[in-house]
Design an enzyme around this catalytic site. Structure first.
Site, PDB file in Angstrom:
ATOM      1  N   GLY A  10      29.438 -30.251 -53.749  1.00  0.00           N
ATOM      2  CA  GLY A  10      29.997 -29.022 -53.193  1.00  0.00           C
ATOM      3  C   GLY A  10      31.159 -29.346 -52.286  1.00  0.00           C
ATOM      4  N   GLY A  12      33.000 -26.803 -50.524  1.00  0.00           N
ATOM      5  CA  GLY A  12      33.330 -25.728 -49.584  1.00  0.00           C
ATOM      6  C   GLY A  12      33.379 -26.321 -48.182  1.00  0.00           C
ATOM      7  N   GLY A  15      30.535 -29.017 -47.512  1.00  0.00           N
ATOM      8  CA  GLY A  15      30.713 -30.292 -48.209  1.00  0.00           C
ATOM      9  C   GLY A  15      31.885 -31.079 -47.635  1.00  0.00           C
ATOM     10  N   PHE A 116      32.716  -8.733 -33.185  1.00  0.00           N
ATOM     11  CA  PHE A 116      32.045  -8.706 -34.488  1.00  0.00           C
ATOM     12  C   PHE A 116      30.649  -8.114 -34.303  1.00  0.00           C
ATOM     13  CE2 PHE A 116      32.788 -11.161 -38.617  1.00  0.00           C
ATOM     14  CZ  PHE A 116      34.119 -10.812 -38.697  1.00  0.00           C
ATOM     15  N   ASP A 211      23.251 -22.981 -57.873  1.00  0.00           N
ATOM     16  CA  ASP A 211      22.914 -24.110 -58.758  1.00  0.00           C
ATOM     17  C   ASP A 211      22.126 -25.202 -58.025  1.00  0.00           C
ATOM     18  OD1 ASP A 211      24.544 -22.675 -60.435  1.00  0.00           O
ATOM     19  OD2 ASP A 211      26.159 -24.146 -60.493  1.00  0.00           O
ATOM     20  N   GLN A 230      21.473 -10.812 -47.692  1.00  0.00           N
ATOM     21  CA  GLN A 230      22.245  -9.860 -46.900  1.00  0.00           C
ATOM     22  C   GLN A 230      23.146  -8.986 -47.768  1.00  0.00           C
ATOM     23  OE1 GLN A 230      25.591 -11.207 -44.049  1.00  0.00           O
ATOM     24  NE2 GLN A 230      24.018 -10.328 -42.742  1.00  0.00           N
ATOM     25  N   HIS A 232      26.303  -6.700 -47.323  1.00  0.00           N
ATOM     26  CA  HIS A 232      27.368  -6.401 -46.363  1.00  0.00           C
ATOM     27  C   HIS A 232      27.683  -4.911 -46.470  1.00  0.00           C
ATOM     28  CE1 HIS A 232      31.241  -6.434 -44.365  1.00  0.00           C
ATOM     29  NE2 HIS A 232      31.080  -7.694 -44.032  1.00  0.00           N
ATOM     30  N   LEU A 242      34.847  -7.574 -50.861  1.00  0.00           N
ATOM     31  CA  LEU A 242      34.570  -7.403 -49.433  1.00  0.00           C
ATOM     32  C   LEU A 242      35.729  -6.813 -48.632  1.00  0.00           C
ATOM     33  CD1 LEU A 242      32.223  -8.188 -47.464  1.00  0.00           C
ATOM     34  CD2 LEU A 242      33.752  -9.980 -46.683  1.00  0.00           C
ATOM     35  N   THR A 244      36.313  -7.040 -44.730  1.00  0.00           N
ATOM     36  CA  THR A 244      35.719  -7.787 -43.614  1.00  0.00           C
ATOM     37  C   THR A 244      35.187  -6.896 -42.484  1.00  0.00           C
ATOM     38  OG1 THR A 244      36.149  -9.356 -41.839  1.00  0.00           O
ATOM     39  CG2 THR A 244      38.036  -8.110 -42.591  1.00  0.00           C
ATOM     40  N   GLU A 245      34.144  -7.408 -41.831  1.00  0.00           N
ATOM     41  CA  GLU A 245      33.627  -6.760 -40.631  1.00  0.00           C
ATOM     42  C   GLU A 245      34.709  -6.711 -39.549  1.00  0.00           C
ATOM     43  OE1 GLU A 245      29.467  -7.539 -39.852  1.00  0.00           O
ATOM     44  OE2 GLU A 245      30.078  -8.374 -37.936  1.00  0.00           O
ATOM     45  N   ARG A 276      24.612  -6.175 -39.638  1.00  0.00           N
ATOM     46  CA  ARG A 276      24.880  -5.721 -41.005  1.00  0.00           C
ATOM     47  C   ARG A 276      23.701  -5.030 -41.674  1.00  0.00           C
ATOM     48  NH1 ARG A 276      28.399 -10.983 -42.897  1.00  0.00           N
ATOM     49  NH2 ARG A 276      30.200 -10.376 -41.654  1.00  0.00           N
ATOM     50  N   HIS A 345      25.891  -9.988 -50.463  1.00  0.00           N
ATOM     51  CA  HIS A 345      26.900 -10.797 -49.780  1.00  0.00           C
ATOM     52  C   HIS A 345      26.464 -12.216 -49.443  1.00  0.00           C
ATOM     53  CE1 HIS A 345      30.348 -11.575 -47.289  1.00  0.00           C
ATOM     54  NE2 HIS A 345      29.618 -11.752 -46.210  1.00  0.00           N
ATOM     55  N   GLU A 369      25.598 -22.700 -47.026  1.00  0.00           N
ATOM     56  CA  GLU A 369      24.848 -21.505 -47.434  1.00  0.00           C
ATOM     57  C   GLU A 369      23.670 -21.826 -48.346  1.00  0.00           C
ATOM     58  OE1 GLU A 369      27.309 -18.153 -48.561  1.00  0.00           O
ATOM     59  OE2 GLU A 369      25.557 -17.063 -49.307  1.00  0.00           O
ATOM     60  N   ARG A 380      21.878 -12.557 -40.968  1.00  0.00           N
ATOM     61  CA  ARG A 380      22.948 -13.360 -40.371  1.00  0.00           C
ATOM     62  C   ARG A 380      23.953 -12.466 -39.662  1.00  0.00           C
ATOM     63  NH1 ARG A 380      28.197 -14.817 -41.842  1.00  0.00           N
ATOM     64  NH2 ARG A 380      28.084 -14.021 -43.972  1.00  0.00           N
ATOM     65  N   SER A 385      28.410 -17.840 -40.303  1.00  0.00           N
ATOM     66  CA  SER A 385      28.251 -18.741 -41.452  1.00  0.00           C
ATOM     67  C   SER A 385      29.348 -19.790 -41.479  1.00  0.00           C
ATOM     68  CB  SER A 385      28.243 -17.976 -42.765  1.00  0.00           C
ATOM     69  OG  SER A 385      28.199 -18.905 -43.806  1.00  0.00           O
ATOM     70  N   LEU A 386      30.582 -19.373 -41.219  1.00  0.00           N
ATOM     71  CA  LEU A 386      31.661 -20.371 -41.159  1.00  0.00           C
ATOM     72  C   LEU A 386      31.348 -21.390 -40.070  1.00  0.00           C
ATOM     73  CD1 LEU A 386      35.005 -18.405 -41.719  1.00  0.00           C
ATOM     74  CD2 LEU A 386      33.718 -19.785 -43.342  1.00  0.00           C
TER      75      LEU A 386
HETATM   76  C1  LIG Z   1      34.153 -12.534 -49.422  1.00  0.00           C
HETATM   77  C2  LIG Z   1      33.431 -13.306 -48.353  1.00  0.00           C
HETATM   78  C3  LIG Z   1      33.874 -13.260 -47.042  1.00  0.00           C
HETATM   79  C4  LIG Z   1      33.201 -13.968 -46.047  1.00  0.00           C
HETATM   80  N1  LIG Z   1      33.666 -13.915 -44.765  1.00  0.00           N
HETATM   81  C5  LIG Z   1      33.051 -14.647 -43.806  1.00  0.00           C
HETATM   82  C6  LIG Z   1      33.566 -14.673 -42.468  1.00  0.00           C
HETATM   83  O1  LIG Z   1      34.588 -14.067 -42.152  1.00  0.00           O
HETATM   84  N2  LIG Z   1      32.886 -15.393 -41.538  1.00  0.00           N
HETATM   85  C7  LIG Z   1      31.758 -16.095 -41.835  1.00  0.00           C
HETATM   86  O2  LIG Z   1      31.198 -16.724 -40.950  1.00  0.00           O
HETATM   87  N3  LIG Z   1      31.268 -16.098 -43.104  1.00  0.00           N
HETATM   88  C8  LIG Z   1      31.897 -15.402 -44.089  1.00  0.00           C
HETATM   89  N4  LIG Z   1      31.397 -15.432 -45.366  1.00  0.00           N
HETATM   90  C9  LIG Z   1      30.307 -16.343 -45.687  1.00  0.00           C
HETATM   91  C10 LIG Z   1      30.840 -17.779 -45.801  1.00  0.00           C
HETATM   92  O3  LIG Z   1      32.153 -17.752 -46.274  1.00  0.00           O
HETATM   93  C11 LIG Z   1      29.993 -18.637 -46.752  1.00  0.00           C
HETATM   94  O4  LIG Z   1      28.649 -18.529 -46.430  1.00  0.00           O
HETATM   95  C12 LIG Z   1      30.428 -20.094 -46.655  1.00  0.00           C
HETATM   96  O5  LIG Z   1      31.815 -20.224 -46.817  1.00  0.00           O
HETATM   97  C13 LIG Z   1      29.690 -20.970 -47.645  1.00  0.00           C
HETATM   98  O6  LIG Z   1      30.230 -22.272 -47.562  1.00  0.00           O
HETATM   99  P1  LIG Z   1      29.548 -23.485 -48.333  1.00  0.00           P
HETATM  100  O7  LIG Z   1      30.357 -24.689 -47.989  1.00  0.00           O
HETATM  101  O8  LIG Z   1      28.113 -23.508 -48.066  1.00  0.00           O
HETATM  102  O9  LIG Z   1      29.717 -23.126 -49.884  1.00  0.00           O
HETATM  103  P2  LIG Z   1      30.940 -22.618 -50.771  1.00  0.00           P
HETATM  104  O10 LIG Z   1      32.189 -22.479 -50.020  1.00  0.00           O
HETATM  105  O11 LIG Z   1      30.436 -21.444 -51.525  1.00  0.00           O
HETATM  106  O12 LIG Z   1      31.147 -23.816 -51.759  1.00  0.00           O
HETATM  107  C14 LIG Z   1      30.188 -24.212 -52.716  1.00  0.00           C
HETATM  108  C15 LIG Z   1      30.652 -25.476 -53.388  1.00  0.00           C
HETATM  109  O13 LIG Z   1      29.620 -25.957 -54.224  1.00  0.00           O
HETATM  110  C16 LIG Z   1      30.147 -26.328 -55.465  1.00  0.00           C
HETATM  111  N5  LIG Z   1      29.103 -26.156 -56.479  1.00  0.00           N
HETATM  112  C17 LIG Z   1      28.268 -25.112 -56.657  1.00  0.00           C
HETATM  113  N6  LIG Z   1      27.481 -25.326 -57.713  1.00  0.00           N
HETATM  114  C18 LIG Z   1      27.807 -26.536 -58.217  1.00  0.00           C
HETATM  115  C19 LIG Z   1      27.365 -27.311 -59.315  1.00  0.00           C
HETATM  116  N7  LIG Z   1      26.422 -26.880 -60.161  1.00  0.00           N
HETATM  117  N8  LIG Z   1      27.949 -28.505 -59.524  1.00  0.00           N
HETATM  118  C20 LIG Z   1      28.926 -28.965 -58.712  1.00  0.00           C
HETATM  119  N9  LIG Z   1      29.394 -28.257 -57.660  1.00  0.00           N
HETATM  120  C21 LIG Z   1      28.839 -27.068 -57.427  1.00  0.00           C
HETATM  121  C22 LIG Z   1      31.337 -25.425 -55.680  1.00  0.00           C
HETATM  122  O14 LIG Z   1      32.245 -26.025 -56.566  1.00  0.00           O
HETATM  123  C23 LIG Z   1      31.882 -25.302 -54.257  1.00  0.00           C
HETATM  124  O15 LIG Z   1      32.779 -26.345 -53.998  1.00  0.00           O
HETATM  125  C24 LIG Z   1      32.059 -14.727 -46.380  1.00  0.00           C
HETATM  126  C25 LIG Z   1      31.619 -14.775 -47.682  1.00  0.00           C
HETATM  127  C26 LIG Z   1      32.280 -14.064 -48.661  1.00  0.00           C
HETATM  128  C27 LIG Z   1      31.729 -14.095 -50.056  1.00  0.00           C
END
Ligand SMILES: Cc1cc2nc3c(=O)[nH]c(=O)nc-3n(C[C@H](O)[C@H](O)[C@H](O)COP(=O)(O)OP(=O)(O)OC[C@H]3O[C@@H](n4cnc5c(N)ncnc54)[C@H](O)[C@@H]3O)c2cc1C
Length: 566
Positions: A10, A12, A15, A116, A211, A230, A232, A242, A244-245, A276, A345, A369, A380, A385-386
C-alpha cells in the site's frame, strides 16, 4: 525468490510514511508494493484536512483533542492509542511542514486551522480543499529522495504465516499477470479501507475494496469492530462524490424543503458541525419524514448552502468542491445550494492491531484505514484519519525496523504460490453463469438495505443470508479476458470476491451488537448499552470457513463513558 527485510503493501499516506521511517535505517532492504501508482492512492482524494492541537487559532491541547476523539468514538476507541496519536499530532504536522507540505497559512505565516465536526476548537490543518493530494505528493517525493523501492501495479493476493510469524506474501505483477511469492521478515499492510462494499453510493475510490483486510481474514487472523462503517453526511446527490466537511467547517448550512436549518433539532449547539453519524442520521430522518427534496429522477436529498460565504472565500478555501459541484451536479455553489445526501465513506473496523501496528502474528503489521488500532471506535471524527495514517504508519515502520534487525527469515511455504495460481486459473475456467456487474450491484443494494445508516435485526439477518447467497453465486463468475497483461477483468473479480468476504464480516457482528453506538444505529435497540457492549467485536474465520465472533475489552485510561451530547 524475491525477498525484502520489510515489505510494505500500500502506497497511500500510511504506507509511504512507514516507508520513510524504514528508509532512515541504512542497510535494510525495503519495498512498497501497490496495486495503483502511489500518487493515485485514495489518500490523494482527501479534501478537508488533518487534525493537530497546534492552537494556532484558539487555545488547544492534545488532551482536548483526545477527549473530543474519545467522545466522538462513542467511547469505543482505545484511549491509550488515542492519547498517543493526539500527543504526536503537532510534531508530525511540523515534520511534514518541514518536508515542504504546502499548508494554507494564517496572515502571520503560521499553519491555518479550520473548525471540523465534533471538535471543540478549530484544529484541522488544511491545504485549501486538497489536503490529501498535497500530503500524498509530498510523502512520495520524500520516498523517492530517500531511495525507497517501489513495486508499482502489483496486486496482493495473500498473506502467509505459520501461526506465529509472518513469512511473506503472494502477489501478482499486473503488467505480466505472473504470480510471485515474496519473502519478508516483516510485512506492513497499508491497503486502505473497504467502503466500496456499498458500490452504488460511496465517496471511495474504485480500488477501496479491502484487499488486505480480506487477505488477513482468509489467513485466519482477527478483524476488529467491522460493524462500524461511516456514512459521510454530504455526498453529491447523484454520484455520492464527497463534499468535504470543511464546507460546513467554513460555515455552510444544511437546509430542508421548508428552508429550515434542521440541525437545530438534532444538535442545537454544534448544529452542522455535530459528528458525522449524527448529521447523516439527521439528513436521512428529514428525508424519511418528508422534509427532503425529490428530483425528477427520483433522487432524494437536502441542500448544502454555501452562498452566504461569498465568492472570495469559496474560491480560496473550497475551489475543488466548487468544481465537483459544477461538473457532477451542474450547480455553482457561489450561486446555488448543492444537493447532497449521505454516502458510504470510511471503515472504522479493520485488521486488529495495537498502537504499534502489531497484529497477533509477529512481523505482521497493519496501519492506516485497513487497521483498527482503534482510535476511531464507533465513529471517526473528520480530519483524524489523515492523522491516524501518518502517526501509525510511522510507528509501525519504526517497530518493524527494530523487529527485523533481530530475526532471520521465516520458512516460506512455496505451495501457497501454487495455491493462488490454481485459484486464479479456476476463475478463467468457471462456467460464467453470473455477471460481475450484477453481483456487485446486488451486494451494494443488500448492504445498504441491511447494514446502512439505520439497522434492525430482521433486515440484517436477511442481508446476511443474501450475502451468503451472493458468495455461492460468485463461484460462477468467469474472467472472460484470457490475456494476462493488465487484466482488469481479473483484478475486478478478485476485488469483488474480497468485498463479499468483507460484507459478511460487517453484518455478522452488526447483528450481535444489540445496541446503538456511533455509526451502528439500531432502530430496535436505539440506546447505547455500556453494560453489555462497551467492547470490541472480533471476527475470525475458522478452518471450516465459518466466521466466529468474540469480544475484547476497550482500553479506558481517564475518560469515563458519558452521554454524548452536542
Ligand atoms: C473522498 C475522501 C475524502 C477524505 N477526506 C479526508 C480528510 O479531509 N481528512 C481525513 O482525515 N480523512 C479524509 N478521508 C479519509 C482518508 O483519506 C483515508 O482514510 C486515508 O487516506 C487512507 O489512507 P491509507 O494510507 O490507509 O490508504 P489509501 O490511501 O486508501 O491507500 C491504499 C493503498 O493500498 C494499495 N492497495 C490496496 N489493495 C492492494 C492490493 N490488493 N495489492 C497491492 N496494493 C493494494 C493501493 O494501491 C494504495 O496505494 C477522506 C476519504 C475520502 C474517500
Amino acid at each position: 525468490m524475491i525477498q525484502f527485510d520489510i515489505l510494505i503493501v500500500g502506497a497511500g499516506g500510511a504506507g509511504l510514511y512507514a516507508a520513510l521511517e524504514t528508509s532512515k535505517r541504512k542497510g535494510l532492504s525495503v519495498a512498497v508494493l501497490s496495486k495503483v501508482y502511489p500518487t493515485r492512492s485514495h489518500t490523494g482524494a482527501a479534501q478537508g484536512g488533518v487534525n493537530a492541537a497546534l492552537g494556532n487559532v484558539a487555545p488547544d491541547s492534545p488532551e482536548k483533542h483526545a477527549y473530543d476523539t474519545v467522545k466522538g468514538s462513542d467511547f469505543l476507541a482505545d484511549q491509550d492509542a488515542v492519547e498517543l496519536m493526539c500527543e504526536m499530532a503537532p510534531k508530525i504536522i511540523r515534520e511534514m511542514e518541514h518536508m515542504g507540505l504546502p499548508f494554507s497559512r494564517l496572515k502571520d505565516g503560521r499553519i491555518a486551522q479550520r473548525p471540523f465536526g465534533g471538535a471543540s476548537f478549530p484544529r484541522t490543518c488544511y491545504a485549501a480543499d486538497k489536503t490529501g493530494h498535497v500530503m500524498l505528493q509530498t510523502l512520495y517525493e520524500q520516498c523517492l529522495k530517500n531511495g525507497v523501492k517501489f513495486l508499482n501495479e502489483w496486486f496482493l493476493l495473500s498473506v502467509l504465516h505459520n501461526g506465529e510469524r509472518v513469512s511473506g506474501v503472494v502477489a501478482m505483477d499486473l503488467r505480466t499477470g505472473e504470480i510471485h511469492g515474496i519473502r519478508a521478515k516483516a510485512v506492513i499492510l497499508a491497503t486502505g479501507g473497504h467502503a466500496r462494499v456499498y458500490w452504488n453510493r460511496t465517496s471511495n475510490a474504485l480500488g477501496n475494496t479491502g484487499d488486505g483486510t480480506a487477505a488477513v481474514l482468509r489467513a485466519g487472523l482477527p478483524l476488529k469492530d467491522m460493524e462500524f462503517v461511516q456514512f459521510h453526511p454530504t455526498g453529491l446527490r447523484r454520484t455520492g462524490i464527497l463534499v468535504t466537511e470543511g464546507a460546513r467547517g467554513e460555515g455552510g448550512y444544511l437546509v430542508n424543503k421548508e428552508g429550515e436549518r434542521f440541525m437545530k433539532r438534532y444538535a442545537p449547539e454544534k448544529m452542522e458541525l455535530a459528528p458525522r453519524d449524527m448529521v447523516s442520521r439527521a439528513i436521512e430522518t428529514e428525508i424519511m419524514e418528508g422534509r427532503g427534496f425529490k428530483d425528477d429522477e427520483g433522487n432524494e436529498f437536502v441542500y448544502l448552502d454555501l452562498r452566504h460565504l461569498g465568492k472570495k472565500k469559496i474560491l480560496e478555501r473550497l475551489p475543488q468542491i466548487r468544481e465537483l459541484a459544477i461538473d457532477f451536479e451542474g450547480v455553482d455553489p457561489i450561486e446555488e445550494p448543492i444537493p447532497v445526501r449521505p454516502t458510504a465513506h470510511y471503515s472504522m473496523g479493520g485488521i486488529d492491531a495495537d498502537k504499534f501496528g502489531r497484529t497477533p502474528i509477529k512481523g505482521l503489521y497493519a496501519a492506516g484505514e485497513c487497521a483498527c488500532i482503534s482510535v476511531h471506535g464507533a465513529n471517526r471524527l473528520g480530519g483524524n484519519s489523515l492523522l491516524d495514517i501518518v502517526v501509525f504508519g510511522k510507528l509501525s515502520g519504526e517497530d518493524a525496523v527494530n523487529y527485523v534487525s533481530e530475526v532471520g527469515f521465516a520458512p516460506f511455504d512455496e505451495s501457497e504460490v501454487k495455491r493462488e495460481e490454481e485459484r486464479i486459473d479456476s476463475l478463467f475456467s468457471a462456467d460464467g453463469k453470473e455477471k460481475l456487474s450484477d453481483l456487485r450491484g446486488e451486494l451494494s443494494d443488500v448492504m445498504s438495505y441491511g447494514a446502512g445508516i439505520f439497522r434492525e435485526e430482521k433486515k440484517m439477518k436477511e442481508a446476511l443470508e443474501r450475502v451468503r447467497e451472493i458468495k455461492e453465486r460468485a463461484k460462477h463468475l468467469k474472467v472472460y479476458d484470457g490475456e494476462r497483461t493488465f487484466n482488469t477483468n481479473l483484478q475486478q473479480t478478485l476485488e469483488f470476491l474480497n468485498l463479499v468476504d468483507i460484507a459478511e464480516a460487517i453484518v455478522l457482528p452488526a447483528i450481535e451488537r444489540k445496541e446503538s453506538r456511533g455509526a451502528h444505529y439500531r432502530t430496535d435497540y436505539p440506546k447505547r448499552d455500556d453494560e453489555n457492549f462497551l467492547k470490541h467485536s472480533i471476527i475470525e474465520r475458522g478452518e471450516d470457513g465459518e466466521l466466529r465472533l468474540s469480544w475484547k475489552p476497550v482500553v479506558i485510561t481517564k475518560y469515563q463513558p458519558e452521554e454524548r451530547k452536542y
